[in-house]
Design an enzyme around this catalytic site. Structure first.
Site, PDB file in Angstrom:
ATOM      1  N   ARG A 173       4.232   1.372  -1.299  1.00  0.00           N
ATOM      2  CA  ARG A 173       5.324   1.416  -2.275  1.00  0.00           C
ATOM      3  C   ARG A 173       5.137   0.383  -3.381  1.00  0.00           C
ATOM      4  O   ARG A 173       4.532  -0.677  -3.164  1.00  0.00           O
ATOM      5  CB  ARG A 173       6.675   1.176  -1.592  1.00  0.00           C
ATOM      6  CG  ARG A 173       6.914  -0.252  -1.126  1.00  0.00           C
ATOM      7  CD  ARG A 173       8.287  -0.411  -0.466  1.00  0.00           C
ATOM      8  NE  ARG A 173       8.355   0.341   0.772  1.00  0.00           N
ATOM      9  CZ  ARG A 173       9.205   1.352   0.970  1.00  0.00           C
ATOM     10  NH1 ARG A 173      10.056   1.706   0.031  1.00  0.00           N
ATOM     11  NH2 ARG A 173       9.214   1.998   2.123  1.00  0.00           N
ATOM     12  N   GLY A 189     -11.679  -7.040   5.266  1.00  0.00           N
ATOM     13  CA  GLY A 189     -10.452  -7.759   4.921  1.00  0.00           C
ATOM     14  C   GLY A 189     -10.114  -8.721   6.036  1.00  0.00           C
ATOM     15  O   GLY A 189     -10.633  -8.619   7.155  1.00  0.00           O
ATOM     16  N   CYS A 201       0.818  -1.208   0.000  1.00  0.00           N
ATOM     17  CA  CYS A 201       0.000   0.000   0.000  1.00  0.00           C
ATOM     18  C   CYS A 201       0.852   1.258   0.000  1.00  0.00           C
ATOM     19  O   CYS A 201       0.390   2.329  -0.404  1.00  0.00           O
ATOM     20  CB  CYS A 201      -0.935   0.006   1.208  1.00  0.00           C
ATOM     21  SG  CYS A 201      -0.106  -0.059   2.806  1.00  0.00           S
ATOM     22  N   GLY A 229      -6.586 -10.002   6.153  1.00  0.00           N
ATOM     23  CA  GLY A 229      -5.147 -10.192   6.019  1.00  0.00           C
ATOM     24  C   GLY A 229      -4.384  -9.812   7.280  1.00  0.00           C
ATOM     25  O   GLY A 229      -4.969  -9.561   8.346  1.00  0.00           O
ATOM     26  N   GLU A 235       8.405  -1.048  11.135  1.00  0.00           N
ATOM     27  CA  GLU A 235       7.229  -1.936  11.079  1.00  0.00           C
ATOM     28  C   GLU A 235       7.629  -3.298  10.516  1.00  0.00           C
ATOM     29  O   GLU A 235       8.423  -3.393   9.579  1.00  0.00           O
ATOM     30  CB  GLU A 235       6.100  -1.285  10.278  1.00  0.00           C
ATOM     31  CG  GLU A 235       6.414  -0.999   8.814  1.00  0.00           C
ATOM     32  CD  GLU A 235       5.936  -2.102   7.898  1.00  0.00           C
ATOM     33  OE1 GLU A 235       5.376  -3.083   8.394  1.00  0.00           O
ATOM     34  OE2 GLU A 235       6.175  -1.990   6.690  1.00  0.00           O
ATOM     35  N   PRO A 236       7.107  -4.373  11.118  1.00  0.00           N
ATOM     36  CA  PRO A 236       7.606  -5.711  10.795  1.00  0.00           C
ATOM     37  C   PRO A 236       7.021  -6.338   9.533  1.00  0.00           C
ATOM     38  O   PRO A 236       7.618  -7.243   8.972  1.00  0.00           O
ATOM     39  CB  PRO A 236       7.202  -6.531  12.029  1.00  0.00           C
ATOM     40  CG  PRO A 236       5.969  -5.844  12.539  1.00  0.00           C
ATOM     41  CD  PRO A 236       6.159  -4.386  12.250  1.00  0.00           C
TER      42      PRO A 236
END
Length: 442
Positions: A52, A189, A50, A191, A114-115
């Site tokens: 890149r 969603g 979202c 995910g 962020e992982p």
């Protein structure tokens, strides 16, 4: 071959542009095969999230490869090249490896550290591998990248604090609703990002979670984990009026929630406000929804201010991570250099082997003609030595004549020669002197 990383991200482009060049999962395999089918780009991997879209490739033409890759991206998505040129970036060689390591480690993310991005990059690698668009160059680059990212995660505190897009969305919801214990959230969603949102909401004691997804089984799995309710995307209009909070993150190429459905829900709520966060790119919620008086609609870009407040604790860890990345770049460059050396060694060995075979054949003919074995062996050794020495000796003479003492010193170091101080000048101050290399002509 030169490693290249070309991309467009949240720092360089708006949501509209990022939407235009995003790759859906269904497009990815065909895109990889198409991109790697030309002569310039023989190895290609694509990372599309979202925030890149980045293309990693090994190119044969390091002066125009980046421009050709941008042109391909423009053509594939039917997006004007002039819209992409101002907001794209290109890294080559060691800089490309450094950039990939920063991305995988979370140092280039909207949320520092962020992982999720590491998993997304691993998926990009696996997808390219399955599509057959990877060869040894990108394989090696990705393995170095993953090794560095693993060190960053294990040796720094970059990922300890729960700072992510999902966390920022929940933080923003808390600022609007002081107490979430009486509120209901509709999560669109199923995910990883939505799962993180659900985790953060559950920690805040949210009253109820409704999970909507294209596949009911996936929605049910997530809803069950948090004691919620599962519905299909098509059922959203029937349940939307129950939601105080709507957070959406799907891979849909078209909006899943439109203005009409939201207007209808607001009427049933008697215009009680709804807080919405659209994390998806392309957007899940029509932009016109934000025009409604009783809707607070935020996109990924709107979360940046919230995120900035939560990322300061990771800045010190990021400094340590940068040092680890620089070590990784050094190792990557050394491996590339060693591969160059291996190619040279192979060529040198092949050349010597060819000389050996030629001279051995001559020696065998001498023996067959009745020449004494000792004479044949001496001739073999002499000819082989002279042939091996011929080209290096010629190069050394030329280096001496031109005053290229760096080449001469390199030759001495390569063969561990002790020539003494009287044989060759020690510095470049002696340029122009005649040098006696004291070597026999072959």
């Amino acid at each position: 071959m030169t490693l290249i990383a070309l991309g467009i991200n949240h720092n360089t482009a708006s949501v509209d542009v990022r939407e235009a060049v995003a790759f859906s999962p269904e497009q990815m395999a065909a895109a990889l095969r198409e991109a790697s089918s030309g002569k310039t780009l023989q190895e290609v991997a694509i990372l599309s999230t979202c925030n890149r879209t980045e293309i990693y490739a090994n190119i044969t033409d390091d002066t125009q490869g980046g421009q050709k890759l941008l042109g391909w991206l423009s053509e594939f998505h039917n997006t004007p090249l002039e819209a992409l040129e101002p907001c794209h970036y290109v890294h080559e060689g060691a800089d490309a490896a450094r950039h990939m390591m920063k991305v995988a480690s979370g140092l280039d993310s909207l949320v520092l550290g962020e992982p999720q991005i590491l998993g997304q990059m691993k998926s990009a690698y696996a997808t390219a591998n399955e599509a057959g668009s990877l060869k040894s160059g990108l394989h090696n680059a990705f393995h170095q990248v993953f090794s560095v990212a693993k060190r960053v995660r294990s040796e720094t505190a970059i990922g300890e604090n729960p700072v992510s897009v999902a966390y920022a969305a929940v933080t923003l919801a808390q600022q609007i609703f002081s107490d979430l214990k009486n509120d209901t959230a509709l999560l669109i969603g199923a995910g990883e990002t939505i799962e993180l949102v659900a985790q953060h909401l559950a920690k805040q004691g949210l009253k109820k979670i409704i999970v909507a997804n294209r596949t009911l089984a996936n929605a049910a799995r997530l809803a069950e984990e948090f004691g919620g309710e599962a519905i299909l995307l098509a059922e959203i209009p029937e349940h939307l009026h129950k939601a105080d909070i709507v957070i959406s993150s799907t891979a849909s190429q078209l909006p899943v929630l439109g203005k009409g459905a939201v207007e209808a829900a607001l009427k049933r709520r008697r215009h009680k406000p709804i807080f919405m966060v659209d994390i998806a790119v392309p957007r899940d919620i029509e932009a016109q929804v934000g025009e409604l008086d009783d809707v607070y609609l935020y996109t990924v870009d709107d979360l940046k201010e919230v995120i900035d407040e939560n990322m300061r604790s990771r800045e010190q860890a990021a400094e340590i991570a940068t040092e680890i990345i620089e070590e990784g770049v050094g190792r990557y460059q050394k491996e590339l250099n060693s591969l160059d050396a291996v190619a040279t060694v192979k060529a040198f060995r092949a050349s010597v082997d060819a000389l050996r075979e030629t001279e051995l054949e001559k020696a065998l003919k001498l023996l067959q003609s009745g020449v004494e074995p000792s004479d044949a062996l001496n001739q073999l050794a002499r000819n082989l030595a002279n042939k091996i020495m011929h080209k290096p000796t010629a190069k050394l003479r030329k280096a001496g004549a031109e005053g290229d003492f760096d080449a001469i010193n390199t030759f001495q170091a390569l063969f561990e020669l002790d020539v003494g101080t009287d044989t060759l000048p020690a510095t470049n101050d002696s340029k122009g002197q005649n040098i006696d290399l004291n070597s026999e002509k072959p």
